[in-house]
Write a protein that holds these residues in place. Structure first.
Motif, short mmCIF file in Angstrom:
data_model
loop_
_atom_site.label_atom_id
_atom_site.label_comp_id
_atom_site.label_asym_id
_atom_site.label_seq_id
_atom_site.Cartn_x
_atom_site.Cartn_y
_atom_site.Cartn_z
N GLY B 65 91.76 2.92 -5.89
CA GLY B 65 92.78 3.68 -5.16
C GLY B 65 94.14 3.68 -5.81
N CYS B 66 94.44 2.67 -6.64
CA CYS B 66 95.76 2.59 -7.25
C CYS B 66 95.81 3.40 -8.55
N GLN B 67 94.66 3.96 -8.95
CA GLN B 67 94.61 4.74 -10.19
C GLN B 67 94.93 6.19 -9.84
N VAL B 68 96.11 6.65 -10.17
CA VAL B 68 96.60 7.93 -9.66
C VAL B 68 95.75 9.11 -10.16
N LEU B 69 95.61 9.21 -11.49
CA LEU B 69 94.93 10.40 -12.02
C LEU B 69 93.46 10.45 -11.62
N GLY B 70 92.79 9.30 -11.74
CA GLY B 70 91.37 9.23 -11.40
C GLY B 70 91.12 9.63 -9.95
N THR B 71 91.96 9.10 -9.07
CA THR B 71 91.78 9.38 -7.65
C THR B 71 92.02 10.87 -7.38
N LYS B 72 92.98 11.42 -8.07
CA LYS B 72 93.29 12.84 -7.90
C LYS B 72 92.06 13.70 -8.26
N ASP B 86 96.57 17.33 8.65
CA ASP B 86 98.01 17.09 8.79
C ASP B 86 98.45 15.88 7.97
N VAL B 87 97.65 14.81 8.07
CA VAL B 87 98.10 13.50 7.59
C VAL B 87 97.00 12.81 6.81
N VAL B 88 97.39 12.14 5.73
CA VAL B 88 96.45 11.28 4.99
C VAL B 88 96.72 9.83 5.40
N ILE B 89 95.66 9.14 5.80
CA ILE B 89 95.82 7.70 6.09
C ILE B 89 95.13 6.92 4.98
N VAL B 90 95.86 6.04 4.34
CA VAL B 90 95.29 5.28 3.23
C VAL B 90 94.96 3.87 3.69
N VAL B 101 100.70 9.23 -2.05
CA VAL B 101 101.97 9.95 -1.89
C VAL B 101 102.21 10.85 -3.10
N GLU B 102 101.82 10.36 -4.27
CA GLU B 102 101.99 11.14 -5.49
C GLU B 102 101.00 12.31 -5.54
N ILE B 103 99.80 12.07 -5.04
CA ILE B 103 98.77 13.11 -5.07
C ILE B 103 99.03 14.20 -4.02
N PHE B 104 99.60 13.76 -2.90
CA PHE B 104 99.88 14.72 -1.80
C PHE B 104 101.38 14.81 -1.53
N PRO B 105 102.10 15.49 -2.41
CA PRO B 105 103.56 15.50 -2.26
C PRO B 105 104.01 16.20 -0.98
N ASP B 106 103.15 17.06 -0.40
CA ASP B 106 103.60 17.84 0.76
C ASP B 106 103.08 17.32 2.09
N TYR B 110 100.25 7.81 5.63
CA TYR B 110 100.48 6.53 6.32
C TYR B 110 99.45 5.52 5.87
N GLN B 111 99.79 4.25 6.04
CA GLN B 111 98.83 3.24 5.58
C GLN B 111 98.35 2.43 6.78
#
Ligand code: SF4
Ligand code: SF4
Lengths: 293, 222
Positions: B65-72, B86-90, B101-106, B110-111
């Motif tokens: 989950g902490c790997q930004v590009l791979g997760t994207k 509406d919302v992504v819960i991590v 947050v980086e993958i879904f800028p818009d 929440y965690q």
């Protein structure tokens, strides 16, 4: 004579502890200072003892000076980083404070602000090195000071800690770091203390035995169970028990006086540090009974 | 690994009460081992949210989950579901949350967990803190036991006066780490290491936020 001169001259030194109050009412503390003035050689002013927030040690040291008592500034590493510690060391010095006791300090979890962030940027050994450096005109980063300090710096040691070897190694480090005198955790077993002294005498430092007055057999048992590095031998507990409720405190004062007398007469150590914990007014009684007044 | 602890559901609810639809992101690494972001937890949170009358558009467990590009890249097939969300819960550590947050800028992210510490798993789902990522390791001087972490005061030169029959003043149920260091150094004939006075730690090595480029120059060019 200053505290430093007394210890260095080989005279048996006596210090006692004064705990700053929590709040601005200092009447009782000033009264204790008055009782102790002219009797003890210096007064340790504790630094947020047991991590309980109180009047700052430096402020109370200054009050001690104004009230005719030579202070020993207790300084812990719990509440300040290296910048704060050095600033306070300089500040205390220009206020006329000349003795500093360098200690790590009880953890905040023991105190009344458990949510605080403990600092411990440096610890006792390193703080001693800082003082030594400032005495030589340098701050910790190696910068020149405009005017050096001339502190008489001490540290603490727990001779009854178990296992003892790691404590002794730390004691050696403190000696190397520049400690000139040591005050110990409470001593009750003089024979055992002599073993520590045999070790300590290999170093050129002054050792003052810690004396904590036992108020009752219950208190002795409590200390054995809950206070690290303190072992009250059974014969003393029996003695307190035999004295009964009414005479327990008096017996405790006698035990303290007897120990002090033995430490002095047999030249076991260089002085005593009396921690009366709220009974500062009893310190002169102990000293009288020990033949010191 | 990173130890995480589930937050109280009501705290999460308080944050998301005004939203309707949710997409849940778990993590196959630490959070799965901690029982905070694996398949069972994803299913559980989905059920709980639905009971509260919310919509869950999808659930997904990232490889790391902490790997930004791979997760994207892994999230690409979920585009349709995500568009309706509406919302992504991590359900991972704070790093995983911030990857989202980086993958879904818009979208609001929440965690569901609190992030605790860098952990060693000593037994199944039992975690100890052994390293606090100080930036300059001194393990080679202390017999491989970290006093920066294991001593509540972070002492570098031996035990404090509070050690009690070998136990720690602050946590009486664990051994004083300096007694452990002493015993270990004694056993491996390295007591001299304990006698060395260690200087105050250089905390500039852990000045935040830290960044690291582990690639060589050639790799960077690619
Ligand atoms: S010294 Fe301790 S905290 Fe620092 S890197 Fe090594 S193990 Fe981690
Ligand atoms: S008892 Fe040991 S581990 Fe605990 S605070 Fe003191 S030195 Fe650190």
């Amino acid at each position: 004579m200053s505290f430093r001169d007394i210890l260095n001259s080989g005279k048996f030194a006596v210090t006692a502890e004064i705990g700053p109050p929590k709040g601005t009412d200092i009447k009782e503390m000033l009264h204790h200072m008055e009782i102790l003035r002219g009797k003890i050689d210096a007064a340790n002013i504790t630094d947020n003892q047991s991590a309980v927030m109180r009047i700052s040690s430096i402020a109370v040291c200054k009050l001690a000076l104004e009230n005719g008592l030579e202070p020993i500034l207790q300084m812990t590493c719990r509440d300040r980083n290296r910048i704060g510690l050095q600033a306070d060391l300089l500040g205390a010095y220009v206020l006329g404070i000349r003795n500093v006791l360098c200690m790590t300090g009880d953890h905040v979890s023991a105190g009344d602000h458990k949510q605080a962030k403990p600092v411990y940027d440096v610890e006792s050994v390193q703080l001693l090195k800082i003082v030594d450096g400032m005495n030589n005109g340098k701050d910790m980063a190696g910068n020149d000071l405009k005017g050096a300090t001339d502190y008489f710096q001490g540290a603490v040691v727990t001779p009854e800690s178990n296992p003892i070897e790691p404590q002794l190694m730390k004691f050696e480090k403190k000696v190397k770091a520049g400690a000139k005198f040591f005050q110990t955790q409470a001593i009750y077993d003089i024979e055992k203390f002599k073993t520590f002294m045999a070790h300590a005498r290999q170093s050129n430092v002054k050792i003052m035995a810690g004396i904590v007055v036992l108020k009752s057999a219950g208190m002795a048992n409590f200390m054995n169970n809950f206070v690290p590095g303190i072992k009250v031998p059974q014969n003393l507990i029996d003695e307190l028990k035999a004295a009964g409720k009414e005479k327990a405190l008096d017996t405790g004062l006698n035990i303290a006086a007897r120990h002090i007398k033995q430490l002095k007469d047999e030249k076991i150590c260089d002085g005593v540090h009396i921690m009366a914990i709220g009974m500062e007014d009893k310190v002169p009684t102990i000293m009288e009974r020990a033949g010191l007044l | 690994m990173i130890a995480t602890k589930k937050r109280e559901f009501k705290d999460l609810m308080e944050n998301i009460k005004d939203y309707k639809s949710f997409f849940l992101v778990g993590c196959s690494e630490c959070a799965s081992l901690c029982g905070t972001g694996g398949e069972p937890e994803l299913a559980e949170l989905k059920e709980t949210l639905e009971k509260e009358g919310k919509t869950v558009t999808g659930t997904f467990r990232a490889k790391t989950g902490c790997q930004v590009l791979g997760t994207k890249v892994e999230l690409k097939p979920f585009k349709e579901q995500l568009d309706k969300t509406d919302v992504v819960i991590v359900m991972s550590c704070g790093a995983g949350t911030q990857a989202a947050v980086e993958i879904f800028p818009d979208k609001p992210v929440y965690q569901s967990n609190d992030t605790m510490f860098l952990a060693n798993m000593t037994r199944y789902q039992m975690f100890d803190e052994r390293c606090s990522l100080c930036g300059e390791c001194i393990l080679d001087e202390t017999g491989g036991i970290c006093p920066v972490t294991a001593c509540p005061k972070g002492l570098l030169n031996g035990p404090c006066g509070g050690t009690n029959d070998g136990n720690c003043e602050v946590s009486p149920d664990i051994k004083c780490c300096w007694v452990r260091i002493y015993e270990r150094l004694n056993k491996i004939n390295r007591l001299d290491d304990m006698k060395k006075t260690r200087e105050a730690k250089d905390w500039s090595k852990s000045q935040k936020p830290r960044a690291l480029v582990a690639r060589t120059k050639e790799e960077k060019k690619k």
